[in-house]
Design a protein around this motif. Structure first.
Motif, PDB file in Angstrom:
ATOM      1  N   LYS A   1       0.827  -1.205   0.000  1.00  0.00           N
ATOM      2  CA  LYS A   1       0.000   0.000   0.000  1.00  0.00           C
ATOM      3  C   LYS A   1       0.866   1.262   0.000  1.00  0.00           C
ATOM      4  O   LYS A   1       0.611   2.208  -0.761  1.00  0.00           O
ATOM      5  CB  LYS A   1      -0.924   0.003   1.219  1.00  0.00           C
ATOM      6  CG  LYS A   1      -1.936   1.146   1.234  1.00  0.00           C
ATOM      7  CD  LYS A   1      -2.886   1.005   2.403  1.00  0.00           C
ATOM      8  CE  LYS A   1      -3.920   2.127   2.419  1.00  0.00           C
ATOM      9  NZ  LYS A   1      -4.800   2.071   1.247  1.00  0.00           N
ATOM     10  N   ASN A   2       1.920   1.256   0.812  1.00  0.00           N
ATOM     11  CA  ASN A   2       2.788   2.436   0.922  1.00  0.00           C
ATOM     12  C   ASN A   2       3.557   2.720  -0.359  1.00  0.00           C
ATOM     13  O   ASN A   2       3.929   3.862  -0.636  1.00  0.00           O
ATOM     14  CB  ASN A   2       3.772   2.260   2.077  1.00  0.00           C
ATOM     15  CG  ASN A   2       3.077   2.214   3.432  1.00  0.00           C
ATOM     16  OD1 ASN A   2       1.936   2.645   3.562  1.00  0.00           O
ATOM     17  ND2 ASN A   2       3.749   1.676   4.440  1.00  0.00           N
ATOM     18  N   ASN A   3       3.799   1.679  -1.149  1.00  0.00           N
ATOM     19  CA  ASN A   3       4.552   1.843  -2.392  1.00  0.00           C
ATOM     20  C   ASN A   3       3.672   1.773  -3.633  1.00  0.00           C
ATOM     21  O   ASN A   3       4.184   1.619  -4.747  1.00  0.00           O
ATOM     22  CB  ASN A   3       5.653   0.779  -2.470  1.00  0.00           C
ATOM     23  CG  ASN A   3       6.738   0.997  -1.432  1.00  0.00           C
ATOM     24  OD1 ASN A   3       7.519   1.935  -1.528  1.00  0.00           O
ATOM     25  ND2 ASN A   3       6.784   0.132  -0.427  1.00  0.00           N
ATOM     26  N   SER A   4       2.357   1.890  -3.432  1.00  0.00           N
ATOM     27  CA  SER A   4       1.373   1.907  -4.532  1.00  0.00           C
ATOM     28  C   SER A   4       1.484   0.682  -5.436  1.00  0.00           C
ATOM     29  O   SER A   4       1.324   0.773  -6.660  1.00  0.00           O
ATOM     30  CB  SER A   4       1.538   3.187  -5.363  1.00  0.00           C
ATOM     31  OG  SER A   4       1.334   4.328  -4.567  1.00  0.00           O
ATOM     32  N   VAL A   5       1.786  -0.463  -4.829  1.00  0.00           N
ATOM     33  CA  VAL A   5       1.848  -1.726  -5.569  1.00  0.00           C
ATOM     34  C   VAL A   5       0.461  -2.352  -5.572  1.00  0.00           C
ATOM     35  O   VAL A   5      -0.119  -2.600  -4.512  1.00  0.00           O
ATOM     36  CB  VAL A   5       2.859  -2.698  -4.930  1.00  0.00           C
ATOM     37  CG1 VAL A   5       2.790  -4.066  -5.585  1.00  0.00           C
ATOM     38  CG2 VAL A   5       4.267  -2.126  -5.019  1.00  0.00           C
ATOM     39  N   LYS A   6      -0.088  -2.599  -6.759  1.00  0.00           N
ATOM     40  CA  LYS A   6      -1.412  -3.202  -6.879  1.00  0.00           C
ATOM     41  C   LYS A   6      -1.256  -4.707  -7.129  1.00  0.00           C
ATOM     42  O   LYS A   6      -0.662  -5.128  -8.120  1.00  0.00           O
ATOM     43  CB  LYS A   6      -2.201  -2.543  -8.009  1.00  0.00           C
ATOM     44  CG  LYS A   6      -2.572  -1.099  -7.699  1.00  0.00           C
ATOM     45  CD  LYS A   6      -3.525  -0.541  -8.734  1.00  0.00           C
ATOM     46  CE  LYS A   6      -3.935   0.888  -8.394  1.00  0.00           C
ATOM     47  NZ  LYS A   6      -4.650   0.967  -7.100  1.00  0.00           N
ATOM     48  N   VAL A   7      -1.787  -5.502  -6.238  1.00  0.00           N
ATOM     49  CA  VAL A   7      -1.640  -6.952  -6.273  1.00  0.00           C
ATOM     50  C   VAL A   7      -2.751  -7.580  -7.114  1.00  0.00           C
ATOM     51  O   VAL A   7      -3.922  -7.237  -6.957  1.00  0.00           O
ATOM     52  CB  VAL A   7      -1.660  -7.518  -4.838  1.00  0.00           C
ATOM     53  CG1 VAL A   7      -1.714  -9.036  -4.848  1.00  0.00           C
ATOM     54  CG2 VAL A   7      -0.442  -7.013  -4.069  1.00  0.00           C
ATOM     55  N   ILE A   8      -2.360  -8.534  -7.996  1.00  0.00           N
ATOM     56  CA  ILE A   8      -3.363  -9.223  -8.816  1.00  0.00           C
ATOM     57  C   ILE A   8      -3.371 -10.730  -8.590  1.00  0.00           C
ATOM     58  O   ILE A   8      -4.277 -11.421  -9.054  1.00  0.00           O
ATOM     59  CB  ILE A   8      -3.175  -8.938 -10.319  1.00  0.00           C
ATOM     60  CG1 ILE A   8      -1.823  -9.471 -10.801  1.00  0.00           C
ATOM     61  CG2 ILE A   8      -3.315  -7.453 -10.621  1.00  0.00           C
ATOM     62  CD1 ILE A   8      -1.713  -9.533 -12.314  1.00  0.00           C
ATOM     63  N   HIS A   9      -2.349 -11.250  -7.879  1.00  0.00           N
ATOM     64  CA  HIS A   9      -2.314 -12.691  -7.626  1.00  0.00           C
ATOM     65  C   HIS A   9      -1.412 -12.958  -6.429  1.00  0.00           C
ATOM     66  O   HIS A   9      -0.390 -12.295  -6.257  1.00  0.00           O
ATOM     67  CB  HIS A   9      -1.777 -13.439  -8.851  1.00  0.00           C
ATOM     68  CG  HIS A   9      -1.701 -14.927  -8.673  1.00  0.00           C
ATOM     69  ND1 HIS A   9      -2.820 -15.729  -8.688  1.00  0.00           N
ATOM     70  CD2 HIS A   9      -0.652 -15.757  -8.467  1.00  0.00           C
ATOM     71  CE1 HIS A   9      -2.451 -16.990  -8.495  1.00  0.00           C
ATOM     72  NE2 HIS A   9      -1.139 -17.029  -8.364  1.00  0.00           N
ATOM     73  N   MET A  10      -1.807 -13.950  -5.587  1.00  0.00           N
ATOM     74  CA  MET A  10      -1.008 -14.339  -4.430  1.00  0.00           C
ATOM     75  C   MET A  10      -0.978 -15.859  -4.325  1.00  0.00           C
ATOM     76  O   MET A  10      -1.929 -16.537  -4.723  1.00  0.00           O
ATOM     77  CB  MET A  10      -1.576 -13.745  -3.135  1.00  0.00           C
ATOM     78  CG  MET A  10      -1.746 -12.244  -3.145  1.00  0.00           C
ATOM     79  SD  MET A  10      -2.368 -11.577  -1.556  1.00  0.00           S
ATOM     80  CE  MET A  10      -0.851 -11.557  -0.573  1.00  0.00           C
ATOM     81  N   SER A  11       0.118 -16.378  -3.778  1.00  0.00           N
ATOM     82  CA  SER A  11       0.222 -17.812  -3.530  1.00  0.00           C
ATOM     83  C   SER A  11       0.758 -18.041  -2.128  1.00  0.00           C
ATOM     84  O   SER A  11       1.755 -17.431  -1.725  1.00  0.00           O
ATOM     85  CB  SER A  11       1.157 -18.468  -4.554  1.00  0.00           C
ATOM     86  OG  SER A  11       1.316 -19.855  -4.274  1.00  0.00           O
ATOM     87  N   ALA A  12       0.094 -18.919  -1.377  1.00  0.00           N
ATOM     88  CA  ALA A  12       0.488 -19.256  -0.011  1.00  0.00           C
ATOM     89  C   ALA A  12       1.014 -20.682   0.013  1.00  0.00           C
ATOM     90  O   ALA A  12       0.279 -21.627  -0.302  1.00  0.00           O
ATOM     91  CB  ALA A  12      -0.708 -19.119   0.937  1.00  0.00           C
ATOM     92  N   GLY A  13       2.279 -20.861   0.372  1.00  0.00           N
ATOM     93  CA  GLY A  13       2.862 -22.188   0.474  1.00  0.00           C
ATOM     94  C   GLY A  13       2.874 -22.679   1.905  1.00  0.00           C
ATOM     95  O   GLY A  13       2.065 -22.237   2.732  1.00  0.00           O
ATOM     96  N   PHE A  14       3.812 -23.570   2.201  1.00  0.00           N
ATOM     97  CA  PHE A  14       3.947 -24.039   3.573  1.00  0.00           C
ATOM     98  C   PHE A  14       4.696 -23.013   4.412  1.00  0.00           C
ATOM     99  O   PHE A  14       4.286 -22.682   5.519  1.00  0.00           O
ATOM    100  CB  PHE A  14       4.669 -25.384   3.619  1.00  0.00           C
ATOM    101  CG  PHE A  14       4.699 -26.001   4.991  1.00  0.00           C
ATOM    102  CD1 PHE A  14       3.747 -26.937   5.358  1.00  0.00           C
ATOM    103  CD2 PHE A  14       5.666 -25.642   5.928  1.00  0.00           C
ATOM    104  CE1 PHE A  14       3.745 -27.497   6.627  1.00  0.00           C
ATOM    105  CE2 PHE A  14       5.681 -26.197   7.203  1.00  0.00           C
ATOM    106  CZ  PHE A  14       4.716 -27.126   7.550  1.00  0.00           C
ATOM    107  N   ALA A  15       5.798 -22.487   3.888  1.00  0.00           N
ATOM    108  CA  ALA A  15       6.645 -21.592   4.678  1.00  0.00           C
ATOM    109  C   ALA A  15       7.082 -20.351   3.909  1.00  0.00           C
ATOM    110  O   ALA A  15       7.957 -19.630   4.359  1.00  0.00           O
ATOM    111  CB  ALA A  15       7.879 -22.350   5.178  1.00  0.00           C
TER     112      ALA A  15
END
Length: 391
Positions: free
Chosen positions: A195-209
């Motif tokens: 948010k502070n760097n105006s990065v717009k997220v379009i996809h995320m992946s959650a692994g084990f670690a």
């Protein structure tokens, strides 16, 4: 579209029927209701979830800790239709689902978020008043716009919205939540560095670690456990990274999607470019990077396109010790450890520890059924979404 499953089936995660718990080295069909068309799939810790075209959510496999969302902890060897809490008539329908090891989450068509499973682990359900949820329960988050996607990791959850904001909650170990202090979060908390760097997220992946993010410019950011090279940050990798860090070697490549592996050890990551390239990095155990050997790579390395028959890859999934990809032409490729039927190749039968492929190989059994659309891998099994041929 229909679903095919394969791999280790002892707890019913293949969904192919009562009494059918054997390992399957080639694809089988879960026993969904007749004529069920499927639009989304995902597999988690010994269980699987699918969403039908009409929005019904089905789960099957291990029920321990309520991870199936059935209201109890019983295993299910066949798909069971899931109703959300306080929805006795089943009016709530869904469009996206994600499975972790002990919990799951889904986005409803009315844009509400529902979450279920084991909540005692570091607030993974996003509500400190909710120690566990055997049925999908609505999550009242601080989200400022419609939720675009959700990803369940080991004992944490990631979420992103249509305006590009990213949130995380649960266990902060290894820095998987992307917050500067690396602490646990009991409720959805915005990842402030984006948010502070105006990065717009379009996809995320959650692994084990570890975790990964793609922004609207196709840039890749990674955070979490780094010592095995799964963050792709180059030689002498950091032990852990708390805040998202840009993978600088891919700045000239437009990334569209990524997948972080779900195994406790041997972390690795796969990502796809808009040109259909696949990049792999991390621990090369059992050949799961698809680069022709078992070496680890601490920076992204492209899997040669000829290993995918020259085809344009649209989608990837990183399991615990195996990997998969789907091409625009509708072919599926798997590589890595093939024991317990993970890779979907018939010759793997009988090779419990020795069978593997260090390079991608097409799962030929799928081509006989139809066109592969997407794939989801967990540690012991694989699930594919198939556009079946008209007969």
């Amino acid at each position: 579209m229909n679903v095919l499953t394969w791999g280790f089936g002892k707890l019913g995660q293949l969904g192919n029927g009562k009494g059918e718990t054997d390992t399957q080295h080639t694809p089988v069909r879960p026993k969904l209701p007749t004529n069920t068309e499927v639009c989304d799939i995902h597999c988690g810790g010994y269980y699987t979830a699918v969403i039908s075209k009409n929005g019904h959510l089905y789960t099957f496999g291990c029920g321990k800790y309520g991870r199936l969302g059935t209201g109890d902890e019983e295993d299910r060897l066949e798909p069971v239709k899931i109703k959300a809490k306080d929805d006795d008539k089943g009016n709530i329908t869904f469009r996206k689902v994600s499975c972790g090891i002990w919990h799951g989450a889904a986005i409803a068509n009315d844009n509400n978020i529902y979450i279920w499973g084991y909540g005692k682990s570091h607030g993974v359900l996003g509500d400190p008043t909710l120690p566990s949820a055997a049925l999908p329960t609505i999550l009242n988050g601080p989200f400022n716009s419609i939720v675009s996607g959700i990803a369940c990791g080991n004992n944490f959850t990631l979420l992103w919205t249509s305006d590009g904001e990213a949130y995380s909650w649960g266990c902060g170990r290894h820095g998987v939540l992307g917050h500067e202090d690396g602490s646990d979060k009991n409720t959805p908390t915005i990842i402030s560095s984006f948010k502070n760097n105006s990065v717009k997220v379009i996809h995320m992946s959650a692994g084990f670690a570890h975790s990964g993010v793609v922004n609207s410019d196709g840039r890749l950011y990674m955070f979490g456990k780094g010592e095995d090279g799964a963050l792709g940050l180059g030689p002498s990798p950091p032990k852990q990274v708390n805040e998202p860090r840009l993978v600088s070697t891919l700045q000239d490549v437009h990334i569209t999607e990524l997948s972080c592996n779900v195994g406790e050890k041997h972390g690795h990551t796969l990502c796809v470019s808009n040109q259909g390239q696949v990049f792999a990095f991390g621990d090369g155990y059992k050949g799961k990077l698809g680069l022709g050997d078992q070496n680890s790579h601490f920076a992204p390395a492209e899997i040669p396109k000829e290993n995918f028959n020259g085809e344009h890859i649209n989608h990837v999934s990183a399991g615990g010790i195996h990997s998969a990809a789907v091409s625009a032409e509708g072919h599926m490729f798997t590589w890595g450890c093939g024991s317990d039927g993970r890779l979907g190749h018939p010759e793997g039968k009988g090779h419990r520890y020795l069978f593997r492929s260090d390079v991608p190989r097409e799962v030929e059994g799928l081509s006989k059924v139809g066109k592969a659309v997407s794939v989801s891998c967990f540690y012991y099994h694989t699930v594919a979404l198939i556009e079946t041929r008209k007969t």
